[in-house]
Design a protein around this motif. Structure first.
Motif, PDB file in Angstrom:
ATOM      1  N   GLY A 288     -68.302  39.739-110.232  1.00  0.00           N
ATOM      2  CA  GLY A 288     -67.912  38.880-111.331  1.00  0.00           C
ATOM      3  C   GLY A 288     -66.431  38.661-111.483  1.00  0.00           C
ATOM      4  N   GLU A 289     -65.602  39.277-110.632  1.00  0.00           N
ATOM      5  CA  GLU A 289     -64.159  39.083-110.819  1.00  0.00           C
ATOM      6  C   GLU A 289     -63.497  38.537-109.550  1.00  0.00           C
ATOM      7  OE1 GLU A 289     -61.973  42.645-111.704  1.00  0.00           O
ATOM      8  OE2 GLU A 289     -62.684  43.689-109.923  1.00  0.00           O
ATOM      9  N   VAL A 290     -62.326  37.915-109.814  1.00  0.00           N
ATOM     10  CA  VAL A 290     -61.476  37.448-108.724  1.00  0.00           C
ATOM     11  C   VAL A 290     -60.224  38.309-108.739  1.00  0.00           C
ATOM     12  CG1 VAL A 290     -60.160  35.524-107.759  1.00  0.00           C
ATOM     13  CG2 VAL A 290     -62.272  35.072-109.024  1.00  0.00           C
ATOM     14  N   ILE A 291     -59.954  38.987-107.621  1.00  0.00           N
ATOM     15  CA  ILE A 291     -58.710  39.744-107.519  1.00  0.00           C
ATOM     16  C   ILE A 291     -57.784  38.989-106.581  1.00  0.00           C
ATOM     17  CG2 ILE A 291     -57.652  41.906-106.760  1.00  0.00           C
ATOM     18  CD1 ILE A 291     -59.328  42.822-108.846  1.00  0.00           C
ATOM     19  N   GLY A 292     -56.543  38.836-107.011  1.00  0.00           N
ATOM     20  CA  GLY A 292     -55.573  38.143-106.174  1.00  0.00           C
ATOM     21  C   GLY A 292     -54.620  39.137-105.533  1.00  0.00           C
ATOM     22  N   ILE A 293     -54.258  38.899-104.288  1.00  0.00           N
ATOM     23  CA  ILE A 293     -53.234  39.707-103.636  1.00  0.00           C
ATOM     24  C   ILE A 293     -52.046  38.811-103.347  1.00  0.00           C
ATOM     25  CG2 ILE A 293     -52.611  41.047-101.592  1.00  0.00           C
ATOM     26  CD1 ILE A 293     -55.333  42.167-101.523  1.00  0.00           C
ATOM     27  N   ALA A 294     -50.941  39.095-104.063  1.00  0.00           N
ATOM     28  CA  ALA A 294     -49.733  38.305-103.872  1.00  0.00           C
ATOM     29  C   ALA A 294     -48.872  38.989-102.826  1.00  0.00           C
ATOM     30  CB  ALA A 294     -48.982  38.179-105.189  1.00  0.00           C
ATOM     31  N   GLY A 295     -47.854  38.276-102.381  1.00  0.00           N
ATOM     32  CA  GLY A 295     -46.948  38.878-101.417  1.00  0.00           C
ATOM     33  C   GLY A 295     -46.283  37.818-100.584  1.00  0.00           C
ATOM     34  N   ILE A 449     -61.329  23.801-104.375  1.00  0.00           N
ATOM     35  CA  ILE A 449     -61.583  25.095-103.738  1.00  0.00           C
ATOM     36  C   ILE A 449     -61.425  26.228-104.744  1.00  0.00           C
ATOM     37  CG2 ILE A 449     -60.660  26.739-102.042  1.00  0.00           C
ATOM     38  CD1 ILE A 449     -60.030  24.299-100.254  1.00  0.00           C
ATOM     39  N   ARG A 450     -60.388  26.166-105.569  1.00  0.00           N
ATOM     40  CA  ARG A 450     -60.153  27.237-106.550  1.00  0.00           C
ATOM     41  C   ARG A 450     -61.302  27.326-107.549  1.00  0.00           C
ATOM     42  NH1 ARG A 450     -54.037  25.162-107.297  1.00  0.00           N
ATOM     43  NH2 ARG A 450     -53.291  25.937-105.288  1.00  0.00           N
ATOM     44  N   GLN A 451     -61.736  26.143-108.028  1.00  0.00           N
ATOM     45  CA  GLN A 451     -62.829  26.146-108.987  1.00  0.00           C
ATOM     46  C   GLN A 451     -64.082  26.753-108.349  1.00  0.00           C
ATOM     47  OE1 GLN A 451     -62.319  24.809-112.305  1.00  0.00           O
ATOM     48  NE2 GLN A 451     -64.047  26.197-112.523  1.00  0.00           N
ATOM     49  N   ALA A 452     -64.301  26.414-107.096  1.00  0.00           N
ATOM     50  CA  ALA A 452     -65.490  26.933-106.404  1.00  0.00           C
ATOM     51  C   ALA A 452     -65.425  28.453-106.288  1.00  0.00           C
ATOM     52  CB  ALA A 452     -65.615  26.292-105.026  1.00  0.00           C
ATOM     53  N   LEU A 453     -64.224  28.998-106.035  1.00  0.00           N
ATOM     54  CA  LEU A 453     -64.086  30.450-105.912  1.00  0.00           C
ATOM     55  C   LEU A 453     -64.359  31.128-107.253  1.00  0.00           C
ATOM     56  CD1 LEU A 453     -60.946  30.703-103.598  1.00  0.00           C
ATOM     57  CD2 LEU A 453     -63.319  31.199-103.000  1.00  0.00           C
ATOM     58  N   ILE A 454     -63.845  30.536-108.340  1.00  0.00           N
ATOM     59  CA  ILE A 454     -64.088  31.125-109.668  1.00  0.00           C
ATOM     60  C   ILE A 454     -65.577  31.099-109.983  1.00  0.00           C
ATOM     61  CG2 ILE A 454     -63.715  30.784-112.138  1.00  0.00           C
ATOM     62  CD1 ILE A 454     -60.920  29.761-111.414  1.00  0.00           C
ATOM     63  N   GLU A 455     -66.197  29.964-109.693  1.00  0.00           N
ATOM     64  CA  GLU A 455     -67.630  29.864-109.996  1.00  0.00           C
ATOM     65  C   GLU A 455     -68.446  30.874-109.189  1.00  0.00           C
ATOM     66  OE1 GLU A 455     -68.481  25.716-109.520  1.00  0.00           O
ATOM     67  OE2 GLU A 455     -67.337  25.261-111.344  1.00  0.00           O
ATOM     68  N   LEU A 456     -68.037  31.085-107.958  1.00  0.00           N
ATOM     69  CA  LEU A 456     -68.745  32.078-107.134  1.00  0.00           C
ATOM     70  C   LEU A 456     -68.665  33.448-107.802  1.00  0.00           C
ATOM     71  CD1 LEU A 456     -70.202  32.773-104.452  1.00  0.00           C
ATOM     72  CD2 LEU A 456     -67.961  33.369-103.535  1.00  0.00           C
ATOM     73  N   SER A 457     -67.464  33.797-108.292  1.00  0.00           N
ATOM     74  CA  SER A 457     -67.322  35.114-108.920  1.00  0.00           C
ATOM     75  C   SER A 457     -68.151  35.194-110.193  1.00  0.00           C
ATOM     76  CB  SER A 457     -65.855  35.403-109.208  1.00  0.00           C
ATOM     77  OG  SER A 457     -65.442  34.698-110.367  1.00  0.00           O
ATOM     78  N   ARG A 458     -68.167  34.129-110.964  1.00  0.00           N
ATOM     79  CA  ARG A 458     -68.894  34.170-112.243  1.00  0.00           C
ATOM     80  C   ARG A 458     -70.398  34.216-112.024  1.00  0.00           C
ATOM     81  NH1 ARG A 458     -64.334  35.469-112.920  1.00  0.00           N
ATOM     82  NH2 ARG A 458     -62.931  34.561-114.467  1.00  0.00           N
ATOM     83  N   SER A 459     -70.830  33.839-110.830  1.00  0.00           N
ATOM     84  CA  SER A 459     -72.267  33.954-110.562  1.00  0.00           C
ATOM     85  C   SER A 459     -72.609  35.352-110.057  1.00  0.00           C
ATOM     86  CB  SER A 459     -72.692  32.891-109.546  1.00  0.00           C
ATOM     87  OG  SER A 459     -72.162  33.207-108.277  1.00  0.00           O
ATOM     88  N   GLY A 460     -71.616  36.274-110.089  1.00  0.00           N
ATOM     89  CA  GLY A 460     -71.932  37.663-109.782  1.00  0.00           C
ATOM     90  C   GLY A 460     -71.403  38.168-108.458  1.00  0.00           C
ATOM     91  N   SER A 461     -70.519  37.435-107.827  1.00  0.00           N
ATOM     92  CA  SER A 461     -69.958  37.893-106.560  1.00  0.00           C
ATOM     93  C   SER A 461     -68.565  38.475-106.795  1.00  0.00           C
ATOM     94  CB  SER A 461     -69.855  36.730-105.574  1.00  0.00           C
ATOM     95  OG  SER A 461     -71.112  36.145-105.372  1.00  0.00           O
ATOM     96  N   ALA A 462     -68.110  39.251-105.820  1.00  0.00           N
ATOM     97  CA  ALA A 462     -66.747  39.787-105.855  1.00  0.00           C
ATOM     98  C   ALA A 462     -65.885  38.916-104.955  1.00  0.00           C
ATOM     99  CB  ALA A 462     -66.741  41.229-105.363  1.00  0.00           C
TER     100      ALA A 462
END
Lengths: 521, 376
Positions: A288-295, A449-462
């Motif tokens: 359910g979450e999106v973790i970002g790795i900056a750098g 693409i960003r919206q799709a990634l958020i939606e994927l997480s909200r549907s229960g994916s990491a």
């Protein structure tokens, strides 16, 4: 459009046109650059910015149109001619030899036979006078990306250009490094030099540019003063309509959710003298979450991605766990079968085979996970099924293409990226790891693409996103960790994260890091 | 002073890529005419004897099939290797080891007869070829050796091993000291297809079946996809989870097995016993066949027939005109030379660079070169 005051602009471009086959990359472009201005060139990917700049720098010849330099019609037939006129360029992708020193790299491009020692002295003097301190004796391989860019800039300045073209210069810099660069640019402007500044970062353009020319589909759609515009109005000019803002619903109860991707003490020795070791990286990504790795680029993100994806195996099987199972010893296929999906940074040649059709490229990452659907008895590929599935992805992600099933190399970067991301999303993976999801992708496709990634997480994916684009990470992440020199900071919840905090970590200035460096030193 | 440079063309012509073998053939004919003229022979007469007469009667077509069968069998296997960017140059050695393994049954157990003999021999032939091909594969995957060198060098080992066998342990005791094994028994001989019409045996059928199967493998199957991905974009192949080392073994074992099958078919069909030399260089000529056939199994069938004709023509001009049959090698060499030349010029164009220019000017010219082409 502001008129030119003294009658002659430094550079005037009239009706410049460049045609590749059936595509008109630049269509009757008009552009004026006055002395002592920072002029922004804005546009989505594929709008024709690079083609235009390549014609100005002599690496491409226009089909028609004229270029006036100081009022004189000129033909810029090669980069050598451009340099003689006084046009310098700093490319987005550096062309430096890692095993040589900064001064040696500069000497190679000057090509005038002056001794390295005098070049080094000149470079050192110039770099300090512009506030870009650089040690000419240092080996390029040891330098950070920001420092490498300084070499490129100094190399360009040593040829005393009148016009400096900078292509996406801040895409590889930390916010602090970018600030330094802006000071230098303002200083150059005050000396009467002109700068053509190519960027898609609208806030930067508003901050330092005097005028802007906006390109869309190879045509000039407007000239404006960016200071009088808002980021939204600039984006509208670039894209042609309002860019859909990415919506990120807050997640609740994330602390109790099950971690689907666990990384525990991941360590990797450097594979080559110039690659980065991974040092004891630990991270959990929950359902359910999106973790970002900056750098900043080149701090171990590529090595980290290879290790997590299974392109490189770990000795300690428990250092990468997917859905509660040890995956460190599994190949990329094994990790995919556990429910993970991966999108690498490089599209052509890594995420996709350039000379193969899109439908075949679908098979590339899904031949094992969708074995029943795509591969029949005896290993026969079901060409009908992969074609239908690729068309489904093309429709879902709005991939634009010229043929029903073109080769991957025939697509623009943004459209190919939409396909590659869509190929993985189509599987509904429970763990998704993406490296630079929108690198070189136009604003419209990036938002998609960003919206799709958020939606994927909200549907229960990491979802784990590695990105150099801080705006992007702040837009989509629930927490941000920073990678620096092969180490990963603790993930900080987005509510606590600021550009400044993340920027400092990107530069390596975290107390935790400092201690660790002492230990290992 | 002038210098030649090859500059990559921005676009390559699909039409000319397809025409390349035919252009190569025409150029070979022209160069061959010059060669015959220099030898003091009327080129038209020579060509009639070389290319037309050897295929003007039915029994001669059978001879053509006999020569074409090993070429096609080996070349379709090699096409898989080359598509995977793996360079097996040692098919000649794998051919010989296939022949040796398969011949073990009729030579060591001549009293063993029946319908099982032949299938077992063919199977052993494939095993022998594959096992011999496994050596360069193992060396490449374990020690990173260059497979071109190892596979090529193993050819000479195989040739000398065969020579030793037929002079030593496997020599026919009743053979009056000739370096050869006993004649194979009836059940160890590959039957002829149409004994009334000519000598062509089942080897040609094996070649056609192999070509069709490899064509299906490469164009329709996941394994063929794996070969193509790893050959063209190895990093994407790794991302797909395809192992490069496994592919090295797959390609070598497959091409080795087919070369071995060609070897045992040749020995049990056309020759009927082992002797010091069992191949007029089929394993090397098959490399030409593979490229002339565009690495496409169906193209390889056509190319195999053409190259087989160069062998027959060489024998024909020797007997009719007294010209050395080495002329066949010359024709094969010219074909390969011209097909590679045509391919190169389809992908690149030649530029003359004057060294008198200063370095920056030359560099600028070089940078501008590909773009000039685009601008047209």
């Amino acid at each position: 459009m502001s008129a030119n005051q003294d009658g002659t602009n430094l550079l005037e471009v009239r009706g410049l046109t460049k045609i590749f086959g059936t595509l008109t990359a630049c269509d009757h472009i008009d552009l004026d650059i006055a002395r002592g201005e920072i002029h922004a060139l804005l546009g989505e990917n594929g709008a024709g910015k690079s083609t235009l700049v390549k014609m100005l720098f002599g690496s491409l010849e226009p089909n028609s149109g004229e270029i006036f330099w100081n009022g004189q019609a000129v033909r810029i037939t090669s980069p050598g001619v451009a340099k003689k006129l006084g046009i310098g360029m700093v490319f987005q992708h550096f062309s430096l030899f890692e095993a040589l020193t900064a001064a040696e790299n500069i000497a190679l491009s000057l090509d005038d036979g002056s001794p390295i020692s005098s070049i080094a002295a000149k470079a050192r003097a110039l770099s300090y006078s512009y506030g870009l301190p650089l040690d000419p004796e240092s080996m390029v391989g040891d330098l950070s990306v920001g420092e490498r860019q300084r070499i490129e800039i100094i190399r360009c300045l040593l040829q005393t250009p009148q016009l400096i073209i900078l292509d996406e210069p801040t895409s590889v810099l930390t916010p602090q490094e970018a600030d330094k660069l802006f000071e230098t640019l303002e200083r150059l402007r005050s000396e009467g030099k002109s700068i053509l500044y190519i960027s898609h970062r609208l806030e930067e353009v508003k901050r330092i540019c005097d005028r802007a020319t906006v390109l869309r589909h190879g045509k000039v759609v407007g000239h404006c003063n960016p200071r009088e515009e808002t980021a939204a109005s600039l984006a509208r000019m670039m894209v042609g309509n309002e860019v859909q803002a990415v919506v990120r619903a807050p997640v609740e109860g994330i602390e109790t959710a099950q971690p689907l991707l666990e990384i525990r003490g991941l360590t990797r020795k450097p594979a080559t003298p110039f690659s980065i070791p991974l040092r004891n990286i630990s991270l959990n990504v929950r359902a359910g979450e999106v973790i970002g790795i900056a750098g900043v680029a080149g701090n171990g993100q590529g090595e980290f991605f290879e290790s997590v994806s299974g392109e490189v195996l770990q000795q300690d099987a428990a250092s990468v766990r997917i859905r509660g199972k040890d995956a460190g010893g599994l190949t990329i296929t094994g990790r995919r079968l556990l429910g993970a999906a991966f999108v690498p940074e490089e599209r052509l040649g890594h995420g996709a085979a350039p000379r193969m059709k899109l439908s075949e490229n679908l098979l590339l990452s899904r031949h094992a996970t969708d074995g029943k659907a795509f591969v029949g008895t005896g290993g026969m590929v079901k060409s009908g099924a992969i074609y239908a599935a690729s068309q489904r992805i093309i429709a879902a992600m709005d991939v634009r293409k010229s043929a029903p099933d073109p080769e991957a190399a025939a697509l623009s970067g943004g459209n190919l990226q939409k396909f590659i991301v869509g190929r993985e999303l189509d599987r509904r993976p429970s763990v998704m790891v993406v490296n630079q999801p929108t690198w070189g992708v136009d604003a419209g496709a990036a938002a998609h693409i960003r919206q799709a990634l958020i939606e994927l997480s909200r549907s229960g994916s990491a979802v784990l996103v590695i990105s150099q684009d801080l705006d992007e990470l702040f837009e989509i992440s629930d927490a941000i960790a920073v990678m620096h020199n092969g180490e990963l900071s603790k993930a900080m919840p987005i509510a606590e994260a600021t550009f400044e905090k993340v920027g400092l970590l990107m530069g390596g200035a975290e107390p935790g890091h400092a201690e660790h460096t002492l230990e290992t030193a | 002073m002038m210098r030649l440079e090859l500059v990559k063309r921005p676009q390559r012509s699909a039409l000319f890529s397809a025409l390349s073998p035919f252009m190569a053939f025409v150029l070979t004919i022209i160069a061959g005419a010059i060669m015959f003229a220099l030898l003091g022979v009327n080129p038209l007469t020579a060509f009639r004897i070389y290319f037309i007469e050897p295929v003007s009667q039915v029994w001669q077509l059978h001879e053509l099939a006999i020569k074409a069968a090993p070429l096609i069998l080996i070349a379709v296997g090699l096409s898989v290797c080359y598509k995977a960017n793996i360079w097996n140059i040692g098919a000649e050695g794998q051919f010989i080891f296939g022949a040796i393994f398969g011949s073990a049954i009729p030579v060591l157990f001549p009293q063993f007869e029946g319908p099982l003999v032949l299938p077992l021999m063919l199977l052993l032939g494939m095993v022998g070829g594959a096992a011999y091909a496994a050596i360069p594969a193992l060396l490449k995957t374990r020690f990173g050796t260059n497979e071109i060198l190892t596979s090529l060098m193993l050819v000479y080992v195989a040739q000398l091993f065969l020579d030793w066998l037929v002079r030593g342990p496997w020599r026919d005791p009743q053979g009056h000291g000739f370096p050869q094994t006993i004649q194979f028994g009836d059940s160890a001989v590959l039957p002829e297809l149409m004994p009334d019409a000519g000598r062509a045996n089942w080897g040609f059928v094996f070649a056609l079946i192999a070509a069709v199967l490899i064509w299906i493998l490469m164009s329709r199957m996941l394994k063929g996809f794996e070969v193509r991905v790893l050959g063209s974009s190895p990093r994407a192949g790794r991302f797909a989870g395809f192992g490069l080392n496994r592919m090295v073994f797959f390609a070598f074992l497959l091409s080795g097995a087919l070369a071995g099958l060609a070897g045992i078919s040749e020995v049990s069909g056309a020759i009927g016993q082992l002797q010091p030399v069992i191949s007029p260089g089929y394993g090397f000529t098959a490399i030409i066949v593979a490229f002339l056939g565009r690495l496409n199994p169906l193209g390889i069938v056509a190319a195999g027939l053409v190259l087989a004709l160069t062998y027959l023509g060489g024998e024909a001009v020797q007997s009719a005109l007294g010209i050395s049959d080495k002329v066949a090698r010359v024709f094969q060499g010219m074909l390969l030379f011209f097909v590679l030349g045509c391919d190169t010029l389809i992908h690149y164009r030649i530029r003359l660079i004057g060294l008198a220019l200063t370095k920056p000017e030359a560099a600028a010219k070089l940078e501008a070169a590909p773009k000039l082409k685009e601008a047209r």
